[in-house]
Design an enzyme around this catalytic site. Sequence first.
Site, mmCIF file in Angstrom:
data_model
loop_
_atom_site.group_PDB
_atom_site.id
_atom_site.type_symbol
_atom_site.label_atom_id
_atom_site.label_comp_id
_atom_site.label_asym_id
_atom_site.label_seq_id
_atom_site.Cartn_x
_atom_site.Cartn_y
_atom_site.Cartn_z
ATOM 1 N N SER A 264 0.840 -1.205 0.000
ATOM 2 C CA SER A 264 0.000 0.000 0.000
ATOM 3 C C SER A 264 0.876 1.257 0.000
ATOM 4 O O SER A 264 0.539 2.254 -0.641
ATOM 5 C CB SER A 264 -0.984 0.012 1.174
ATOM 6 O OG SER A 264 -0.313 0.206 2.389
ATOM 7 N N ASN B 99 13.491 4.336 4.749
ATOM 8 C CA ASN B 99 12.546 3.282 5.150
ATOM 9 C C ASN B 99 11.419 3.897 5.962
ATOM 10 O O ASN B 99 11.609 4.930 6.615
ATOM 11 C CB ASN B 99 13.306 2.268 6.025
ATOM 12 C CG ASN B 99 12.413 1.150 6.532
ATOM 13 O OD1 ASN B 99 11.598 0.597 5.780
ATOM 14 N ND2 ASN B 99 12.526 0.816 7.798
ATOM 15 N N HIS C 96 8.857 2.993 9.102
ATOM 16 C CA HIS C 96 8.725 2.038 10.208
ATOM 17 C C HIS C 96 7.483 2.418 11.032
ATOM 18 O O HIS C 96 7.296 3.593 11.358
ATOM 19 C CB HIS C 96 9.984 2.081 11.081
ATOM 20 C CG HIS C 96 9.968 1.061 12.166
ATOM 21 N ND1 HIS C 96 10.184 -0.272 11.916
ATOM 22 C CD2 HIS C 96 9.708 1.168 13.490
ATOM 23 C CE1 HIS C 96 10.078 -0.936 13.057
ATOM 24 N NE2 HIS C 96 9.788 -0.085 14.023
ATOM 25 N N ASP D 159 16.720 -0.036 11.947
ATOM 26 C CA ASP D 159 15.766 1.006 12.371
ATOM 27 C C ASP D 159 16.420 2.099 13.233
ATOM 28 O O ASP D 159 15.789 2.644 14.149
ATOM 29 C CB ASP D 159 14.581 0.381 13.149
ATOM 30 C CG ASP D 159 13.781 -0.576 12.292
ATOM 31 O OD1 ASP D 159 13.733 -0.366 11.070
ATOM 32 O OD2 ASP D 159 13.205 -1.537 12.829
HETATM 33 C C1 GRF Z 1 3.939 -0.737 6.935
HETATM 34 O O1 GRF Z 1 3.270 -0.673 8.162
HETATM 35 C C2 GRF Z 1 5.360 -0.289 7.090
HETATM 36 O O2 GRF Z 1 5.523 0.705 8.050
HETATM 37 C C3 GRF Z 1 6.058 -1.543 7.550
HETATM 38 O O3 GRF Z 1 5.427 -2.578 6.818
HETATM 39 C C4 GRF Z 1 4.109 -2.176 6.449
HETATM 40 C C5 GRF Z 1 4.017 -2.307 4.968
HETATM 41 O O4 GRF Z 1 2.717 -2.097 4.488
HETATM 42 N N1 GRF Z 1 7.475 -1.440 7.370
HETATM 43 P P1 GRF Z 1 2.453 -2.022 2.937
HETATM 44 O O5 GRF Z 1 3.037 -3.282 2.314
HETATM 45 O O6 GRF Z 1 3.087 -0.791 2.414
HETATM 46 O O7 GRF Z 1 0.943 -1.988 2.791
#
Ligand code: GRF
Length: 192
Positions: free
Chosen positions: A21, A112, A114, A150
């Site tokens: 997403s 990234n 997180h 992280d």
């Molecule tokens: C998100 O919550 C991101 O912060 C974490 O993994 C999830 C990925 O969601 N690292 P998507 O695949 O972008 O929907």
Amino acid sequence: MEKLTGLKKIKTAVFISGTGSNLKNIIKFSKIKKSPISINLIISNTNKASGLKFADQFNIKKKIFNFQSFKKIEKKILILLKKENIKFICLAGFMKILSKNFIEKFDGKIINIHPSLLPKYKGLNTHNRAINNKDKFAGCTVHYVTAKLDSGKKILQKKIKITTKDNPSSLAKKVLRQEHKLYPAAIMKVFN
Ligand code: GRF
């Protein structure tokens, strides 16, 4: 980060492992005029990542790498990134930890997202941990990627209130909605 010259957008790869997403959201953002980046490559460590469908939907090159022999794979990825002239990398739900050697090759050019208020809750299950600890706030952070998980410099962070009604899944949904705003804003910040 280097300033944008003229209208040329920085060729960017997005690394994913899941739903994508954030990937979809970054692709949409990249298409607006003021976006400093274009998305030219999508990399996944698994063909099970449903987010790979966005590669077809938006006509973007995709490549799946089996990370079993890490060193070899990272070498192959670096060759591909060079071939595609990729200058910037966004990790978006990518579940593999890149090596120090790989990160150094793209020093300061990998970011990234997180799902926590870093430095709190590095690693997995962030929402469970926040709720179990009875935290008042959760959130998300976009940060530079360094060899330490992280832990790279924060670019932007968004705080979200945890209510008594929240469970890990409702909280994850709430945070994800904010992630979709935060990631483009962080990309803008990196290039400004
Ligand atoms: C998100 O919550 C991101 O912060 C974490 O993994 C999830 C990925 O969601 N690292 P998507 O695949 O972008 O929907």
